[in-house]
Design a protein around this motif. Structure first.
Motif, PDB file in Angstrom:
ATOM      1  N   GLU A 218     -25.960 -42.923  37.624  1.00 52.50           N
ATOM      2  CA  GLU A 218     -25.128 -43.364  36.514  1.00 52.50           C
ATOM      3  C   GLU A 218     -23.710 -43.599  37.010  1.00 52.50           C
ATOM      4  OE1 GLU A 218     -24.119 -41.819  32.014  1.00 52.50           O
ATOM      5  OE2 GLU A 218     -24.374 -40.320  33.592  1.00 52.50           O
ATOM      6  N   ARG A 293     -26.513 -47.089  33.900  1.00 55.87           N
ATOM      7  CA  ARG A 293     -27.579 -46.243  34.423  1.00 55.87           C
ATOM      8  C   ARG A 293     -28.649 -47.125  35.069  1.00 55.87           C
ATOM      9  NH1 ARG A 293     -28.231 -40.927  32.297  1.00 55.87           N
ATOM     10  NH2 ARG A 293     -30.497 -41.184  32.355  1.00 55.87           N
ATOM     11  N   THR A 324     -34.502 -46.538  31.670  1.00 55.61           N
ATOM     12  CA  THR A 324     -33.497 -46.910  32.668  1.00 55.61           C
ATOM     13  C   THR A 324     -33.951 -48.163  33.409  1.00 55.61           C
ATOM     14  OG1 THR A 324     -33.037 -44.554  32.965  1.00 55.61           O
ATOM     15  CG2 THR A 324     -32.105 -46.058  34.596  1.00 55.61           C
TER      16      THR A 324
END
Length: 379
Positions: A218, A293, A324
């Motif tokens: 991230e 992310r 993600t």
């Protein structure tokens, strides 16, 4: 059409760079010790050429690269990962007209060396924990006073890193450093710089780990880390990619603990279309992609499978996996992700044989050893 040579193709970082140069109208050639590799499956790569692994014969590796540059008419050579320490020695074998995105080998190797980096950061007035060579008597004094970390001098991906409690015995003498343990949040980075000026820095934290290697990450905003990096880049006059691992303590102060004079996974946070133009022209903006992310899908699948039975961890990994974005997937260029279990099989099988995560063996054949290559001037 100009040609760029990438000196590794097996990692997603290479794919980002290849796609960017291809999109900018360049012909992309990859030199890779493996017969098949991730970037080689991409429509962005015009040709893949197998070369000697530097761990097998470092001198032959450099001569192979020089031959590829010559035969393919490359105007630019871009190292990708751990092979960068070897590629830094390539300059004497290249025509003057060929640009090499690498600093002189003396500086590259000093920063790759855990002790050399600590000394360089301290000389620049930057915060770095006390660090001594394992065979320095001061290392014993440090270990008697506080918890320490022992790291091989040239390790990467967390290989061989040990935490030693205060007063406990240190390992037998070996090429390693003893560093004061800083307690806090670990951050990593990736920076592109030119002549001591930062073009862009991505700071990030791991969100899913495979051993000590982040396979989910991230991007975060951290001005203090960015200022630390900018000062280091200016002090060294750095050009090209450079990356750091830092610990931010409870007071918010960043401490540099390692330097990687190359790219890291933070590269994925840069807008793909900007990478090649920013490498070619320092005035070109290097922007961030919109996602904060990202993940390496197949590695995250493996970690999710391994967590089955540990239900809180498994549920968290499932949410991460399906929530993600993958760093590799592109609808217009799908084969790299779809074929990765096949193209990466040599690495996967070696990781299974050793019983270690993928990241710990992914660059074993291209990493730097204490011996290093024989300089070109040696004949």
């Amino acid at each position: 059409m100009n040609t760029v040579l990438l000196t590794l193709g097996r990692l997603p970082k290479a794919l980002d760079i290849a796609r960017s140069f291809s999109g900018a109208g360049w012909r992309v050639v990859v030199a890779e010790p493996h017969r098949r590799h991730l970037a080689g499956a991409s429509r962005s790569v015009a040709r893949s050429i197998r070369v000697t692994a530097p761990a097998v014969d470092a001198r032959a590796y450099l001569h192979d690269l020089a031959r590829v540059v010559r035969e393919e008419g490359a105007a630019l050579v871009v190292p990708v990962s751990e092979e960068a320490m070897h590629v830094a020695h390539l300059r004497p074998l290249l025509p003057d007209s060929v640009r090499l995105l690498a600093m002189p080998p003396g500086l590259v190797l000093r920063l790759h060396d855990k002790h050399g980096f600590a000394l360089a950061a301290a000389e620049a007035g930057l915060a770095v924990p006390e660090t001594f060579a394992l065979d320095d008597p001061a290392a014993r004094g440090l270990a008697d006073a506080t918890d320490v970390i022992v790291k091989p001098t040239h390790s990467c991906s967390g290989r061989g890193v040990r935490r030693i409690p205060r007063g406990a015995p240190l390992p037998p003498p070996e090429p390693a450093v003893v560093q004061r343990l800083v307690v806090g949040q670990e951050h990593s980075s990736c920076t592109l710089a030119q002549d001591g000026r930062v073009q862009a820095t991505a700071v990030y934290r791991g969100t899913l780990m495979s051993g000590s290697v982040a396979v989910g990450f991230e991007r975060v905003d951290h001005p203090a880390i960015e200022a630390w990096i900018a000062r280091f880049v200016e002090a060294t006059g750095w050009s090209g990619f450079i990356a750091f691992d830092l610990i931010v303590d409870a007071a918010g102060k960043p401490w540099g603990i390692e330097c990687n004079p190359r790219t890291t996974s933070g590269l994925h946070f840069f807008a793909e279309a900007d990478l090649a133009p920013a490498i070619l022209d320092p005035a070109h903006p290097l922007r961030f992609r919109p996602e904060r992310r990202l993940q390496q899908f197949w590695s995250c699948v493996t970690e999710t499978q391994d967590s089955f039975g540990d239900w809180p961890r498994f549920r968290a990994n499932i949410r991460h996996l399906f929530g993600t974005r993958d760093v590799t997937w592109r609808g217009r260029d799908p084969l790299p992700l779809l074929t990765m279990p096949w193209t990466a099989w040599p690495i996967i099988s070696e990781a299974k044989r050793r019983g270690v995560p993928f990241g710990e063996v992914a660059t074993l054949d291209v990493g730097w050893s204490d011996a290093g290559p024989v300089p070109h001037s040696a004949g």
